[in-house]
Write a protein that holds these residues in place. Structure first.
Motif, short mmCIF file in Angstrom:
data_model
loop_
_atom_site.label_atom_id
_atom_site.label_comp_id
_atom_site.label_asym_id
_atom_site.label_seq_id
_atom_site.Cartn_x
_atom_site.Cartn_y
_atom_site.Cartn_z
N UNK A 242 0.83 -1.20 0.00
CA UNK A 242 0.00 0.00 0.00
C UNK A 242 0.86 1.24 0.00
N UNK A 243 1.95 1.22 0.76
CA UNK A 243 2.87 2.36 0.80
C UNK A 243 3.54 2.57 -0.55
N UNK A 244 4.06 1.49 -1.13
CA UNK A 244 4.73 1.60 -2.43
C UNK A 244 3.75 2.03 -3.51
N UNK A 245 2.56 1.44 -3.51
CA UNK A 245 1.56 1.81 -4.50
C UNK A 245 1.12 3.25 -4.37
N UNK A 246 1.01 3.75 -3.15
CA UNK A 246 0.59 5.13 -2.91
C UNK A 246 1.63 6.12 -3.46
N UNK A 247 2.90 5.84 -3.20
CA UNK A 247 3.95 6.72 -3.71
C UNK A 247 3.96 6.71 -5.24
N UNK A 248 3.75 5.54 -5.82
CA UNK A 248 3.71 5.45 -7.29
C UNK A 248 2.53 6.24 -7.85
N UNK A 249 1.36 6.12 -7.22
CA UNK A 249 0.18 6.84 -7.68
C UNK A 249 0.36 8.34 -7.49
#
Length: 299
Positions: A242-249
Motif C-alpha cells: 500500500x505504501x509503495x503503490x501510494x507513492x507510485x500513484x
C-alpha cells in the motif's frame, strides 16, 4: 529541472497522504476480507468534524476529537452492522462489502446536506505558507504531510510488528480458523482494525483539504478513491505494498498534472484517470499486485 523537482516533491506529498488512506483499505481487508467502500465517507466525516470544532477547540483539539469520532463510527459500523449480519465469518465478506456501499450513501448524503456548496477551513496551522528547499518552493502543508504521514505510518508498522494485536491480525489474515483455535479474539482484532482505519482517514482529510486545496468540500471524500488503485497495486493484503503503490500513484498524478501541456494528445484531465491507468498496466503484468502473493484474494 525545477519544474520536475516541484512535481516530484508534490507527488511524494500526495503519495504520503494516499498511503494513510490506502493503509486503511488494506488493514480492513486483512482483518475482515471486506473492501470498505464507505472509506471516503469516513474521511469526509473526519474532515467535517475538524472543520466544525476547530474554532472552539483549536486545531489540535478538533483533530483529536475528529480522530476519535471517526474511529468510533468505523468501529461501530463494523461491530453492530456488518458483523451482526455475518459475524466474523470470512465467507460473509462479499455481502458485507456490498453493505458498505449503502453505508457510504447514507453518510455521504447527510454530510453533503450539511456542507452544501461551502468550502470549509480545517484551521490547520500551515495556512498558505510556503518554504524554499533549494531551487524548489513548496507549501508548508506538503512538508507537514510528508513528515506527519511518515511518523504515523511508521507507528502503524510498529503496531503490526511489535504488539499482540498486530500479531493477532497477521495470524488471522493468514488462517482465520487456525487463529481462532489458538485463542485469537477475532471480533476484537477486526473491530480495532476498523477503528484504526477510520482514524487514519480522519488524519488524511486534514492534508487533502489543506493548501493548495481550497478547503473541505462535499466531494473531498471522493479523493479517497485515488488511494484505491494504490492499495490494489501493492496487493490488498500487503501494508508495504500500500505504501509503495501510494507513492507510485502520487508521483504519477503529480507528474502527469505538471506536464499536462506536453501530454495533450491524451486528452484534458488525463491526470484524473492516470492512477487507474497505472493500476491496469501493473495488474496486466502482476494480477495479484506488486507485493501480492499467490494466495491473494481477488475482489
Amino acid at each position: 529541472m525545477t519544474t520536475f523537482l516541484d512535481n516530484v516533491f508534490n507527488g511524494l506529498a500526495l503519495g504520503a497522504v494516499y498511503a494513510l488512506v490506502a493503509l486503511g483499505f488494506v488493514i480492513i481487508f486483512k482483518a475482515s476480507g471486506v473492501m470498505n467502500f464507505a472509506h471516503g465517507s469516513l474521511l469526509l466525516l473526519g474532515g467535517y468534524v475538524t472543520a466544525v470544532l476547530h474554532d472552539d477547540l483549536g486545531f489540535a483539539g478538533a483533530l483529536a476529537v475528529s480522530v476519535l469520532v471517526t474511529a468510533a463510527v468505523a468501529g461501530a459500523m463494523d461491530r453492530f452492522l456488518l458483523q451482526a449480519g455475518g459475524g466474523a465469518d470470512p465467507h460473509a465478506a462479499h455481502v458485507q462489502t456490498i453493505v458498505t456501499i449503502g453505508v457510504d450513501i447514507v453518510i455521504l448524503t447527510d454530510l453533503s446536506r450539511r456542507i452544501g456548496g461551502d468550502l470549509l477551513s480545517l484551521g490547520d496551522p500551515w495556512g498558505d505558507a510556503v518554504s524554499g528547499l533549494g531551487p524548489v518552493t513548496v507549501a508548508d502543508s506538503r512538508i507537514a504531510a510528508i513528515v506527519v504521514s511518515t511518523v504515523v505510518i511508521g507507528g502503524v508498522f510498529a503496531l503490526f510488528r511489535y504488539t499482540n494485536w498486530g500479531l493477532s491480525l497477521r495470524a488471522s489474515a493468514e488462517d482465520v480458523e487456525a487463529a481462532a483455535l489458538m485463542g485469537v479474539r477475532l471480533v476484537r482484532v477486526r473491530t480495532l482494525a476498523w477503528c484504526l482505519a477510520g482514524a487514519l482517514a480522519a488524519l488524511a482529510a486534514v492534508f487533502l483539504a489543506a493548501f493548495p486545496a481550497p478547503g473541505l468540500e462535499r466531494t473531498t471524500g471522493q479523493i479517497a478513491l485515488k488511494a484505491f488503485p494504490a492499495a490494489i497495486l501493492g496487493g490488498m493484503a500487503s501494508p508495504p505494498g500500500a505504501l509503495a503503490g501510494s507513492l507510485l500513484i502520487g508521483l504519477t498524478e503529480a507528474l502527469v498534472a505538471g506536464y499536462q501541456s506536453d501530454l495533450h494528445v491524451l486528452g484534458e484531465g488525463f491526470g484524473d484517470v492516470a492512477p487507474y491507468a497505472v493500476m491496469v498496466l501493473v495488474l496486466l503484468i502482476r494480477p495479484t499486485g506488486l507485493f501480492g502473493g499467490k494466495a491473494a484474494v481477488r475482489v
